[in-house]
Design a protein around this motif. Structure first.
Motif, PDB file in Angstrom:
ATOM      1  N   TYR A  98       0.835  -1.196   0.000  1.00  0.00           N
ATOM      2  CA  TYR A  98       0.000   0.000   0.000  1.00  0.00           C
ATOM      3  C   TYR A  98       0.874   1.251   0.000  1.00  0.00           C
ATOM      4  O   TYR A  98       2.048   1.205   0.371  1.00  0.00           O
ATOM      5  CB  TYR A  98      -0.914   0.016   1.236  1.00  0.00           C
ATOM      6  N   PHE A  99       0.251   2.383  -0.389  1.00  0.00           N
ATOM      7  CA  PHE A  99       0.939   3.674  -0.420  1.00  0.00           C
ATOM      8  C   PHE A  99       0.089   4.726   0.273  1.00  0.00           C
ATOM      9  O   PHE A  99      -1.139   4.742   0.119  1.00  0.00           O
ATOM     10  CB  PHE A  99       1.181   4.113  -1.869  1.00  0.00           C
ATOM     11  N   THR A 100       0.759   5.608   1.011  1.00  0.00           N
ATOM     12  CA  THR A 100       0.097   6.791   1.550  1.00  0.00           C
ATOM     13  C   THR A 100       1.090   7.946   1.595  1.00  0.00           C
ATOM     14  O   THR A 100       2.271   7.745   1.904  1.00  0.00           O
ATOM     15  CB  THR A 100      -0.513   6.577   2.946  1.00  0.00           C
ATOM     16  N   ASP A 101       0.607   9.124   1.276  1.00  0.00           N
ATOM     17  CA  ASP A 101       1.392  10.341   1.476  1.00  0.00           C
ATOM     18  C   ASP A 101       0.589  11.323   2.335  1.00  0.00           C
ATOM     19  O   ASP A 101       0.813  12.533   2.300  1.00  0.00           O
ATOM     20  CB  ASP A 101       1.820  10.973   0.154  1.00  0.00           C
ATOM     21  N   ASN A 102      -0.352  10.768   3.067  1.00  0.00           N
ATOM     22  CA  ASN A 102      -1.201  11.559   3.956  1.00  0.00           C
ATOM     23  C   ASN A 102      -1.065  11.000   5.376  1.00  0.00           C
ATOM     24  O   ASN A 102      -1.955  10.317   5.864  1.00  0.00           O
ATOM     25  CB  ASN A 102      -2.654  11.505   3.470  1.00  0.00           C
ATOM     26  N   LEU A 103       0.060  11.290   6.006  1.00  0.00           N
ATOM     27  CA  LEU A 103       0.333  10.757   7.334  1.00  0.00           C
ATOM     28  C   LEU A 103      -0.203  11.694   8.408  1.00  0.00           C
ATOM     29  O   LEU A 103      -0.046  12.913   8.324  1.00  0.00           O
ATOM     30  CB  LEU A 103       1.834  10.550   7.534  1.00  0.00           C
ATOM     31  N   ILE A 104      -0.804  11.102   9.419  1.00  0.00           N
ATOM     32  CA  ILE A 104      -1.371  11.846  10.546  1.00  0.00           C
ATOM     33  C   ILE A 104      -0.713  11.298  11.812  1.00  0.00           C
ATOM     34  O   ILE A 104      -0.846  10.105  12.108  1.00  0.00           O
ATOM     35  CB  ILE A 104      -2.901  11.640  10.614  1.00  0.00           C
ATOM     36  N   PRO A 105       0.005  12.164  12.560  1.00  0.00           N
ATOM     37  CA  PRO A 105       0.601  11.669  13.809  1.00  0.00           C
ATOM     38  C   PRO A 105      -0.486  11.212  14.776  1.00  0.00           C
ATOM     39  O   PRO A 105      -1.520  11.866  14.920  1.00  0.00           O
ATOM     40  CB  PRO A 105       1.338  12.889  14.369  1.00  0.00           C
TER      41      PRO A 105
END
Length: 181
Positions: A124-131
């Protein structure tokens, strides 16, 4: 019917462990001869290519006992029984990195070692990281160090064999193909 299909005539279970099962299959080959196949059964795994807002790749360093050394890898983990891969992906991302996401995209899946194992890995891929507000606990036998690296740093680690696994090397190539520099 596959012209190369091998017909199983007998299966002998050798080991049933926490992560894998090992079996030996007696098979009839396409030419009618017989042989044995040693097979590792695995529940499957996921991995996440995670990019920060600064275009750094989120990685973890951890010790890999079969190799007797530490590797730098993208976050990953095994599927739990009945768990959907995207749920596993988010769980592993949270546990290993302290990030979550609400935007996870399926990239591909592939067999990790088809010569002897049935493990499939979902990427999977994400470039929307939320701490995360509150960090999740790692598995009790898991020790990792979080890293955020540039593509260039990751490529150097590949050359130095600090990154030395297929899923992570694939992830770096995937990011290069997407035009990340």
């Amino acid at each position: 019917m596959d012209k190369f299909e091998e017909k199983t005539t007998k299966t002998t279970e050798i080991f049933d462990g926490k992560i894998i099962k090992l079996q030996v299959d007696d098979v009839t080959l396409p030419d009618g001869k017989t042989s044995k196949r040693e097979i590792v059964k695995h529940p499957g795994a996921v991995a996440v290519i995670a990019l920060t807002s600064e275009n750094k790749v989120v990685m973890v360093e951890q010790y890999r006992k079969p190799l007797e050394k530490s590797l730098v890898e993208i976050p990953a983990g095994k599927l739990e029984p009945g768990e959907k891969p995207e749920i596993t992906a988010i769980r592993e991302l949270e546990e290993e990195t302290g990030y979550t996401t609400n935007n996870l995209a399926f990239v591909t899946s592939f067999y990790t070692s088809p010569g002897f194992a049935d493990e499939i890995l979902y990427l999977y891929f994400t470039d929307n990281l939320i701490p995360l507000v509150e960090e999740k606990d790692l598995d009790e036998d898991e020790f990792v160090e979080l890293m955020e690296v540039t593509i260039e740093e990751a490529e150097t680690m590949i050359n130095e064999q600090k990154i030395h696994d297929a899923k992570t090397a694939y992830a770096i190539q995937y990011l290069r193909l997407r035009g990340l520099r």
